[in-house]
Design a protein around this motif. Structure first.
Motif, PDB file in Angstrom:
ATOM      1  N   VAL A  19      32.528   9.301  24.631  1.00  0.00           N
ATOM      2  CA  VAL A  19      33.574   8.597  25.391  1.00  0.00           C
ATOM      3  C   VAL A  19      34.364   7.688  24.444  1.00  0.00           C
ATOM      4  CG1 VAL A  19      33.975   6.879  27.210  1.00  0.00           C
ATOM      5  CG2 VAL A  19      32.313   8.711  27.571  1.00  0.00           C
ATOM      6  N   ILE A  20      33.639   6.997  23.549  1.00  0.00           N
ATOM      7  CA  ILE A  20      34.317   6.105  22.594  1.00  0.00           C
ATOM      8  C   ILE A  20      35.164   6.914  21.608  1.00  0.00           C
ATOM      9  CG2 ILE A  20      33.872   4.556  20.642  1.00  0.00           C
ATOM     10  CD1 ILE A  20      31.580   3.417  22.462  1.00  0.00           C
ATOM     11  N   GLN A  21      34.627   8.051  21.144  1.00  0.00           N
ATOM     12  CA  GLN A  21      35.406   8.887  20.210  1.00  0.00           C
ATOM     13  C   GLN A  21      36.696   9.389  20.851  1.00  0.00           C
ATOM     14  OE1 GLN A  21      32.309  11.706  19.456  1.00  0.00           O
ATOM     15  NE2 GLN A  21      31.749  10.788  17.485  1.00  0.00           N
ATOM     16  N   ARG A  22      36.644   9.596  22.178  1.00  0.00           N
ATOM     17  CA  ARG A  22      37.853  10.089  22.877  1.00  0.00           C
ATOM     18  C   ARG A  22      38.803   8.947  23.267  1.00  0.00           C
ATOM     19  NH1 ARG A  22      34.203  13.790  25.804  1.00  0.00           N
ATOM     20  NH2 ARG A  22      34.167  12.268  27.478  1.00  0.00           N
ATOM     21  N   GLY A  23      38.467   7.721  22.839  1.00  0.00           N
ATOM     22  CA  GLY A  23      39.384   6.603  23.098  1.00  0.00           C
ATOM     23  C   GLY A  23      39.008   5.775  24.315  1.00  0.00           C
ATOM     24  N   GLY A  24      37.817   6.014  24.892  1.00  0.00           N
ATOM     25  CA  GLY A  24      37.399   5.266  26.082  1.00  0.00           C
ATOM     26  C   GLY A  24      36.724   3.946  25.730  1.00  0.00           C
ATOM     27  N   LEU A  25      36.397   3.185  26.763  1.00  0.00           N
ATOM     28  CA  LEU A  25      35.735   1.881  26.602  1.00  0.00           C
ATOM     29  C   LEU A  25      34.351   1.908  27.247  1.00  0.00           C
ATOM     30  CD1 LEU A  25      38.606  -0.605  27.567  1.00  0.00           C
ATOM     31  CD2 LEU A  25      38.093   0.414  25.321  1.00  0.00           C
ATOM     32  N   VAL A  26      33.348   1.476  26.470  1.00  0.00           N
ATOM     33  CA  VAL A  26      31.974   1.428  26.989  1.00  0.00           C
ATOM     34  C   VAL A  26      31.379   0.047  26.688  1.00  0.00           C
ATOM     35  CG1 VAL A  26      29.655   2.415  26.808  1.00  0.00           C
ATOM     36  CG2 VAL A  26      31.651   3.917  26.636  1.00  0.00           C
ATOM     37  N   ALA A  27      30.814  -0.602  27.697  1.00  0.00           N
ATOM     38  CA  ALA A  27      30.160  -1.897  27.493  1.00  0.00           C
ATOM     39  C   ALA A  27      28.755  -1.672  26.941  1.00  0.00           C
ATOM     40  CB  ALA A  27      30.104  -2.680  28.803  1.00  0.00           C
ATOM     41  N   PHE A  28      28.378  -2.532  25.978  1.00  0.00           N
ATOM     42  CA  PHE A  28      27.112  -2.326  25.262  1.00  0.00           C
ATOM     43  C   PHE A  28      26.302  -3.625  25.186  1.00  0.00           C
ATOM     44  CE2 PHE A  28      30.481  -3.313  22.200  1.00  0.00           C
ATOM     45  CZ  PHE A  28      29.920  -4.339  21.444  1.00  0.00           C
ATOM     46  N   PRO A  29      24.954  -3.497  25.167  1.00  0.00           N
ATOM     47  CA  PRO A  29      24.113  -4.705  25.058  1.00  0.00           C
ATOM     48  C   PRO A  29      24.110  -5.232  23.625  1.00  0.00           C
ATOM     49  CG  PRO A  29      22.734  -2.734  25.106  1.00  0.00           C
ATOM     50  CD  PRO A  29      24.162  -2.265  25.285  1.00  0.00           C
ATOM     51  N   THR A  30      23.936  -6.542  23.471  1.00  0.00           N
ATOM     52  CA  THR A  30      23.614  -7.112  22.157  1.00  0.00           C
ATOM     53  C   THR A  30      22.590  -8.210  22.411  1.00  0.00           C
ATOM     54  OG1 THR A  30      25.073  -9.049  21.910  1.00  0.00           O
ATOM     55  CG2 THR A  30      26.096  -6.882  21.547  1.00  0.00           C
ATOM     56  N   GLU A  31      22.147  -8.867  21.345  1.00  0.00           N
ATOM     57  CA  GLU A  31      21.185  -9.956  21.506  1.00  0.00           C
ATOM     58  C   GLU A  31      21.852 -11.239  21.998  1.00  0.00           C
ATOM     59  OE1 GLU A  31      22.802  -9.174  19.008  1.00  0.00           O
ATOM     60  OE2 GLU A  31      22.624 -10.518  17.279  1.00  0.00           O
ATOM     61  N   THR A  32      23.207 -11.308  21.945  1.00  0.00           N
ATOM     62  CA  THR A  32      23.894 -12.542  22.366  1.00  0.00           C
ATOM     63  C   THR A  32      24.412 -12.408  23.792  1.00  0.00           C
ATOM     64  OG1 THR A  32      25.982 -11.753  21.416  1.00  0.00           O
ATOM     65  CG2 THR A  32      24.587 -13.143  20.012  1.00  0.00           C
ATOM     66  N   VAL A  33      25.463 -11.590  23.959  1.00  0.00           N
ATOM     67  CA  VAL A  33      26.032 -11.301  25.276  1.00  0.00           C
ATOM     68  C   VAL A  33      26.446  -9.832  25.242  1.00  0.00           C
ATOM     69  CG1 VAL A  33      26.903 -13.686  25.507  1.00  0.00           C
ATOM     70  CG2 VAL A  33      28.433 -11.896  24.664  1.00  0.00           C
ATOM     71  N   TYR A  34      26.758  -9.236  26.417  1.00  0.00           N
ATOM     72  CA  TYR A  34      27.235  -7.844  26.415  1.00  0.00           C
ATOM     73  C   TYR A  34      28.648  -7.778  25.846  1.00  0.00           C
ATOM     74  CZ  TYR A  34      23.429  -5.396  28.725  1.00  0.00           C
ATOM     75  OH  TYR A  34      22.219  -4.811  28.994  1.00  0.00           O
ATOM     76  N   GLY A  35      28.944  -6.686  25.112  1.00  0.00           N
ATOM     77  CA  GLY A  35      30.271  -6.492  24.536  1.00  0.00           C
ATOM     78  C   GLY A  35      30.982  -5.324  25.208  1.00  0.00           C
ATOM     79  N   LEU A  36      32.318  -5.317  25.088  1.00  0.00           N
ATOM     80  CA  LEU A  36      33.105  -4.216  25.635  1.00  0.00           C
ATOM     81  C   LEU A  36      33.684  -3.438  24.464  1.00  0.00           C
ATOM     82  CD1 LEU A  36      34.474  -2.627  27.836  1.00  0.00           C
ATOM     83  CD2 LEU A  36      36.264  -4.362  27.932  1.00  0.00           C
ATOM     84  N   GLY A  37      33.123  -2.220  24.201  1.00  0.00           N
ATOM     85  CA  GLY A  37      33.424  -1.523  22.962  1.00  0.00           C
ATOM     86  C   GLY A  37      34.483  -0.447  23.064  1.00  0.00           C
ATOM     87  N   GLY A  38      35.329  -0.412  22.026  1.00  0.00           N
ATOM     88  CA  GLY A  38      36.270   0.680  21.818  1.00  0.00           C
ATOM     89  C   GLY A  38      36.396   0.912  20.322  1.00  0.00           C
ATOM     90  N   ASN A  39      37.034   2.019  19.930  1.00  0.00           N
ATOM     91  CA  ASN A  39      37.234   2.351  18.530  1.00  0.00           C
ATOM     92  C   ASN A  39      38.038   1.251  17.818  1.00  0.00           C
ATOM     93  OD1 ASN A  39      38.042   3.380  16.082  1.00  0.00           O
ATOM     94  ND2 ASN A  39      38.925   5.274  16.932  1.00  0.00           N
ATOM     95  N   ALA A  40      37.411   0.609  16.811  1.00  0.00           N
ATOM     96  CA  ALA A  40      38.066  -0.524  16.140  1.00  0.00           C
ATOM     97  C   ALA A  40      39.267  -0.093  15.310  1.00  0.00           C
ATOM     98  CB  ALA A  40      37.065  -1.250  15.241  1.00  0.00           C
ATOM     99  N   LEU A 136      32.790  -0.575  16.349  1.00  0.00           N
ATOM    100  CA  LEU A 136      33.241  -0.874  17.713  1.00  0.00           C
ATOM    101  C   LEU A 136      33.914  -2.236  17.783  1.00  0.00           C
ATOM    102  CD1 LEU A 136      30.316   0.109  20.103  1.00  0.00           C
ATOM    103  CD2 LEU A 136      32.310   1.446  19.407  1.00  0.00           C
ATOM    104  N   ALA A 137      35.185  -2.251  18.175  1.00  0.00           N
ATOM    105  CA  ALA A 137      35.830  -3.521  18.491  1.00  0.00           C
ATOM    106  C   ALA A 137      35.232  -3.959  19.814  1.00  0.00           C
ATOM    107  CB  ALA A 137      37.329  -3.335  18.627  1.00  0.00           C
ATOM    108  N   GLY A 138      34.714  -5.201  19.881  1.00  0.00           N
ATOM    109  CA  GLY A 138      34.043  -5.579  21.118  1.00  0.00           C
ATOM    110  C   GLY A 138      34.081  -7.058  21.422  1.00  0.00           C
ATOM    111  N   PRO A 139      34.884  -7.469  22.357  1.00  0.00           N
ATOM    112  CA  PRO A 139      34.788  -8.839  22.862  1.00  0.00           C
ATOM    113  C   PRO A 139      33.668  -8.915  23.880  1.00  0.00           C
ATOM    114  CG  PRO A 139      36.483  -7.691  24.069  1.00  0.00           C
ATOM    115  CD  PRO A 139      35.888  -6.694  23.097  1.00  0.00           C
ATOM    116  N   SER A 140      33.355 -10.099  24.366  1.00  0.00           N
ATOM    117  CA  SER A 140      32.372 -10.199  25.445  1.00  0.00           C
ATOM    118  C   SER A 140      32.917  -9.446  26.663  1.00  0.00           C
ATOM    119  CB  SER A 140      32.109 -11.666  25.780  1.00  0.00           C
ATOM    120  OG  SER A 140      33.327 -12.360  25.976  1.00  0.00           O
ATOM    121  N   ALA A 141      32.004  -8.751  27.380  1.00  0.00           N
ATOM    122  CA  ALA A 141      32.428  -7.802  28.418  1.00  0.00           C
ATOM    123  C   ALA A 141      32.597  -8.461  29.786  1.00  0.00           C
ATOM    124  CB  ALA A 141      31.421  -6.648  28.494  1.00  0.00           C
TER     125      ALA A 141
END
Ligand code: TXA
Ligand code: MG
Length: 337
Positions: A19-40, A136-141
């Motif tokens: 989904v990310i390779q096709r240009g979509g956005l996927v939210a992902f876990p981290t140890e701090t807060v969840y991020g909202l990922g897309g192709n950086a 992954l470019a990812g701000p907090s989700a």
């Protein structure tokens, strides 16, 4: 759009990576807060992130990598101290700001000549990044202005229907966002956003002096322009107003009680965030930090009209980082009692 929920097994992560390779956005876990990922590397991906969050586009995104070698794809220059810090703290809650390579689009960095990079400490997310083969470019989700999400359910509450997918990972262990550190200066490191990695830890690992950007310590009305543009916006806020009380434990408790009674009499639902001086003995700052954003969301969901909390006593650097978030949640409304 319909948001797809992914588990953390290899098959599901492979689908999410596509989904990310096709240009979509996927939210992902981290140890701090969840991020909202897309192709950086994609200007369109960065724009889609801003649109989904409802976020101003001059606010740069943090780029997440899975291997230190990937830093070379993003940073034009890697100072020796950055190597030491990566060795000491990655994967972990330290973001470093470098001069960027031209391949990193302006949309990802909010037009800045620098790029912020970190390696999150979450196995499923490190796998996701490797499977996608992309940083992954990812701000907090969260929706812009809402408390940061520390569980996938918080992401669902804010972004269901607005993004392609959410990875149902673990709740976050850290609870407040990574420390953002400018490593581009000669011989001095500057903290642009305080977090779980403290100045003492950074200084110890790098052997260099560490300071806070003045805007981290000051209040917005002092006219200090933060060098982490995200720090200038109203942030981390519950839906209702919040007031912090600062003073001796007795005075703080008395003032909170008085305010509560006064507002209750007016029919307002007043909630007290349980970080009072009276709880200090049982709640170390790590625990407070882990629970802070989730507590704000709970109080919102319970329909609070007003949230009262005790300001954290000055002391260790971690309390300072959490107090930085609390001040913004309360829009800097502090009553000294
Ligand atoms: O823990 C975290 O850092 C989380 C997780 C998802 O990794 N991410 C996060 O991203 O908090 P965000 O977008 O909510 O906050 C990024 C912060 C903002 O204050 C932004 O202004 C600053 O980092 N920032 C990003 N790139 C920067 C740059 N090139 N120069 C200065 N500040 C930058
Ligand atoms: Mg954020």
């Amino acid at each position: 759009m319909e948001t797809v929920y992914y588990g953390t097994d290899d098959g599901q992560l492979t689908e999410a990576a596509r989904v990310i390779q096709r240009g979509g956005l996927v939210a992902f876990p981290t140890e701090t807060v969840y991020g909202l990922g897309g192709n950086a590397f994609s200007a369109a991906g960065a724009k889609a992130i801003y649109a989904a969050k409802g976020r101003p586009s001059d606010n740069p995104l943090i780029v997440h990598i899975a291997d230190t070698a990937d830093l070379g794809r993003l940073a034009a220059e890697i100072p020796p101290a950055a190597h030491k810090l990566a060795e000491a703290f990655w994967p972990g809650p330290l973001t470093m700001v470098f001069r960027k390579k031209p391949e990193v689009p302006d949309e990802t960095t909010g037009g800045l000549p620098t790029v912020a990079v970190r390696m999150p400490d979450s196995e499923p997310t490190l796998k996701l990044i490797r499977l996608a083969g992309l940083p992954l470019a990812g701000p907090s989700a969260n929706l812009s202005g809402r408390p940061s999400p520390t569980a996938w359910q918080h992401v669902r509450d804010d972004l269901d229907g607005r993004i392609d997918g959410i990875i149902k990972g673990e709740p976050c262990r850290g609870g407040i966002e990574s420390t953002v550190l400018d490593v581009t200066g000669e011989g001095e490191l500057v903290i642009l956003r305080p977090g779980l990695i403290t100045p003492e830890m950074i200084s110890m690992a790098s052997g260099l002096p560490v300071s806070y950007d003045p805007a981290v310590i000051g209040r917005p009305e002092e006219g200090l322009v933060p060098r982490a543009p995200g720090m200038k916006y109203k942030h981390y806020a519950p839906k209702c107003p919040m007031i912090l009380y600062s003073g001796s434990p007795e005075n703080v408790l008395a003032a909170i009680k008085k305010k509560q009674l006064h507002e209750l009499a007016k029919g307002q639902l007043v909630m007290v965030l349980a970080y009072g001086p009276e709880k200090k003995a049982i709640a170390p700052p790590e625990v407070m930090a882990r629970e802070f954003f989730a507590n704000l969301r709970e109080l919102d969901d319970a329909g609070a009209d007003l949230i009262l909390a005790a300001a954290l006593p000055e002391g260790d650097s971690l309390s300072f980082s959490l107090m930085n978030r609390m001040l913004r949640s309360a829009a800097f409304h502090v009553e000294v009692v």
